[in-house]
Motif scaffolding. Structure first.
Motif, PDB file in Angstrom:
ATOM      1  N   LYS A  37       0.824  -1.207   0.000  1.00 27.75           N
ATOM      2  CA  LYS A  37       0.000   0.000   0.000  1.00 27.75           C
ATOM      3  C   LYS A  37       0.863   1.265   0.000  1.00 27.75           C
ATOM      4  O   LYS A  37       0.543   2.225  -0.683  1.00 27.75           O
ATOM      5  CB  LYS A  37      -0.944   0.015   1.195  1.00 27.75           C
ATOM      6  CG  LYS A  37      -2.203  -0.800   0.991  1.00 27.75           C
ATOM      7  CD  LYS A  37      -3.170  -0.584   2.122  1.00 27.75           C
ATOM      8  CE  LYS A  37      -4.382  -1.456   2.021  1.00 27.75           C
ATOM      9  NZ  LYS A  37      -5.224  -1.217   0.891  1.00 27.75           N
ATOM     10  N   SER A  38       1.945   1.279   0.781  1.00 25.80           N
ATOM     11  CA  SER A  38       2.775   2.489   0.852  1.00 25.80           C
ATOM     12  C   SER A  38       3.444   2.768  -0.490  1.00 25.80           C
ATOM     13  O   SER A  38       3.541   3.914  -0.914  1.00 25.80           O
ATOM     14  CB  SER A  38       3.814   2.386   1.970  1.00 25.80           C
ATOM     15  OG  SER A  38       4.655   1.270   1.789  1.00 25.80           O
ATOM     16  N   ASP A  87       2.286   1.696  -3.496  1.00 25.50           N
ATOM     17  CA  ASP A  87       1.213   2.066  -4.427  1.00 25.50           C
ATOM     18  C   ASP A  87       0.853   3.541  -4.281  1.00 25.50           C
ATOM     19  O   ASP A  87       0.685   4.249  -5.273  1.00 25.50           O
ATOM     20  CB  ASP A  87      -0.039   1.215  -4.190  1.00 25.50           C
ATOM     21  CG  ASP A  87       0.137  -0.230  -4.631  1.00 25.50           C
ATOM     22  OD1 ASP A  87       1.102  -0.508  -5.362  1.00 25.50           O
ATOM     23  OD2 ASP A  87      -0.683  -1.073  -4.234  1.00 25.50           O
ATOM     24  N   GLN A  88       0.735   3.978  -3.026  1.00 30.38           N
ATOM     25  CA  GLN A  88       0.367   5.379  -2.804  1.00 30.38           C
ATOM     26  C   GLN A  88       1.476   6.319  -3.267  1.00 30.38           C
ATOM     27  O   GLN A  88       1.205   7.344  -3.872  1.00 30.38           O
ATOM     28  CB  GLN A  88       0.044   5.625  -1.330  1.00 30.38           C
ATOM     29  CG  GLN A  88      -0.391   7.051  -1.075  1.00 30.38           C
ATOM     30  CD  GLN A  88      -1.506   7.140  -0.084  1.00 30.38           C
ATOM     31  OE1 GLN A  88      -2.553   6.531  -0.272  1.00 30.38           O
ATOM     32  NE2 GLN A  88      -1.313   7.887   0.964  1.00 30.38           N
ATOM     33  N   LYS A 116       1.248   6.594  -6.990  1.00 34.49           N
ATOM     34  CA  LYS A 116       0.105   7.443  -7.380  1.00 34.49           C
ATOM     35  C   LYS A 116       0.481   8.916  -7.285  1.00 34.49           C
ATOM     36  O   LYS A 116       0.184   9.710  -8.182  1.00 34.49           O
ATOM     37  CB  LYS A 116      -1.090   7.194  -6.455  1.00 34.49           C
ATOM     38  CG  LYS A 116      -1.956   6.027  -6.769  1.00 34.49           C
ATOM     39  CD  LYS A 116      -3.142   6.052  -5.792  1.00 34.49           C
ATOM     40  CE  LYS A 116      -3.906   4.773  -5.782  1.00 34.49           C
ATOM     41  NZ  LYS A 116      -4.986   4.775  -4.799  1.00 34.49           N
ATOM     42  N   LEU A 122      -6.669   8.961  -1.791  1.00 29.73           N
ATOM     43  CA  LEU A 122      -5.502   8.347  -1.177  1.00 29.73           C
ATOM     44  C   LEU A 122      -5.956   7.446  -0.031  1.00 29.73           C
ATOM     45  O   LEU A 122      -7.099   7.536   0.425  1.00 29.73           O
ATOM     46  CB  LEU A 122      -4.550   9.428  -0.650  1.00 29.73           C
ATOM     47  CG  LEU A 122      -3.983  10.381  -1.704  1.00 29.73           C
ATOM     48  CD1 LEU A 122      -3.127  11.453  -1.036  1.00 29.73           C
ATOM     49  CD2 LEU A 122      -3.171   9.628  -2.754  1.00 29.73           C
ATOM     50  N   GLU A 123      -5.053   6.591   0.420  1.00 32.53           N
ATOM     51  CA  GLU A 123      -5.359   5.703   1.539  1.00 32.53           C
ATOM     52  C   GLU A 123      -5.566   6.530   2.810  1.00 32.53           C
ATOM     53  O   GLU A 123      -4.903   7.548   3.008  1.00 32.53           O
ATOM     54  CB  GLU A 123      -4.211   4.719   1.774  1.00 32.53           C
ATOM     55  CG  GLU A 123      -3.968   3.751   0.633  1.00 32.53           C
ATOM     56  CD  GLU A 123      -5.049   2.703   0.490  1.00 32.53           C
ATOM     57  OE1 GLU A 123      -5.828   2.494   1.447  1.00 32.53           O
ATOM     58  OE2 GLU A 123      -5.130   2.099  -0.587  1.00 32.53           O
ATOM     59  N   VAL A 181      -1.805   4.339   5.579  1.00 31.30           N
ATOM     60  CA  VAL A 181      -0.559   4.839   4.995  1.00 31.30           C
ATOM     61  C   VAL A 181      -0.371   6.296   5.403  1.00 31.30           C
ATOM     62  O   VAL A 181      -1.214   7.139   5.088  1.00 31.30           O
ATOM     63  CB  VAL A 181      -0.559   4.739   3.444  1.00 31.30           C
ATOM     64  CG1 VAL A 181       0.734   5.299   2.878  1.00 31.30           C
ATOM     65  CG2 VAL A 181      -0.750   3.308   2.986  1.00 31.30           C
ATOM     66  N   SER A 221       6.243   7.901   2.682  1.00 34.38           N
ATOM     67  CA  SER A 221       5.031   7.089   2.625  1.00 34.38           C
ATOM     68  C   SER A 221       5.320   5.794   3.375  1.00 34.38           C
ATOM     69  O   SER A 221       6.220   5.051   2.999  1.00 34.38           O
ATOM     70  CB  SER A 221       4.670   6.804   1.166  1.00 34.38           C
ATOM     71  OG  SER A 221       3.580   5.928   1.064  1.00 34.38           O
TER      72      SER A 221
END
Length: 201
Positions: A42-43, A45-46, A49, A99-100, A105, A154
């Motif tokens: 997740k970190s 991926d963010q 992005k 965003l998460e 995150v 992140s």
């Protein structure tokens, strides 16, 4: 002829039950693995992005020959967006991505035990709305038109429930950093390997 008909019969009930049992077992094994794999990234991926949106802001500034503002708005449902400052006219929001949540995150200061990556730009402390203005000459400036360089981290927090004061990551290898050079507009992703940052893209 009777033998041929006998060979074409369907599956027995036992064969169907065995096949269903195998599928159930494989599903029970794979679901947690897939969940943990997606959770572990997740970190990253963010971070990707955010980098993609920053690069899109820079590209739009160059092609449209006017300033594009990249923003991250922090709330219970954080978002990142590109805003066309549109000269003297009203600003136009061109793109917004979710965003998460911060309890999954964090994107702010580095976690405990982690320093900024090699360019040594200061860590960006985020509260409310954080922005960077991409100009048509390739530079990145703040609201006062001064070049800004910084590092945005992140990483997934460890605590459940989330505690903003706790700077311990879930796993140190999941820490990512984004560096932004204000003079050139260069943006880079860094991955932490547990001891050092390694350039990602």
């Amino acid at each position: 002829m009777p033998k041929a008909l006998n060979m074409e019969r369907g599956m027995s009930l036992i064969e169907i039950v065995i096949a269903l049992a195998i599928v159930t077992i494989l599903t029970a094994i794979s679901v947690p693995l897939i969940f943990n794999h997606s959770k572990a990234y997740k970190s990253e991926d963010q971070a990707i992005k955010v980098i993609d949106l920053m690069r899109e802001s820079a590209q739009l500034a160059l092609t449209r020959r006017r300033t594009m503002r990249f923003e991250i708005a922090w709330s219970d449902t954080p978002v990142a967006r590109i805003i066309d400052e549109n000269g003297a006219a009203a600003d136009i929001t061109l793109k917004t991505i979710p965003l998460e949540p911060v309890n999954l995150v964090r994107m702010d200061v580095p976690p405990d035990g982690v320093n900024v990556p090699p360019p040594n730009y200061p860590a960006v402390s985020i509260a409310g709305v954080t922005s960077a203005r991409f100009r048509s000459d390739g530079s990145v400036v703040n609201a006062a038109d001064l070049p800004i360089s910084g590092t945005l981290f992140s990483w997934p927090p460890k605590d459940k429930p989330y505690d903003v004061g706790d700077l311990e990551p879930r796993r140190i290898e999941e820490v990512r950093a984004i560096t932004l050079d204000g003079a050139s507009g260069a943006i880079r992703l860094w991955r932490y390997d547990g001891a050092n940052f390694v350039s990602g893209q």
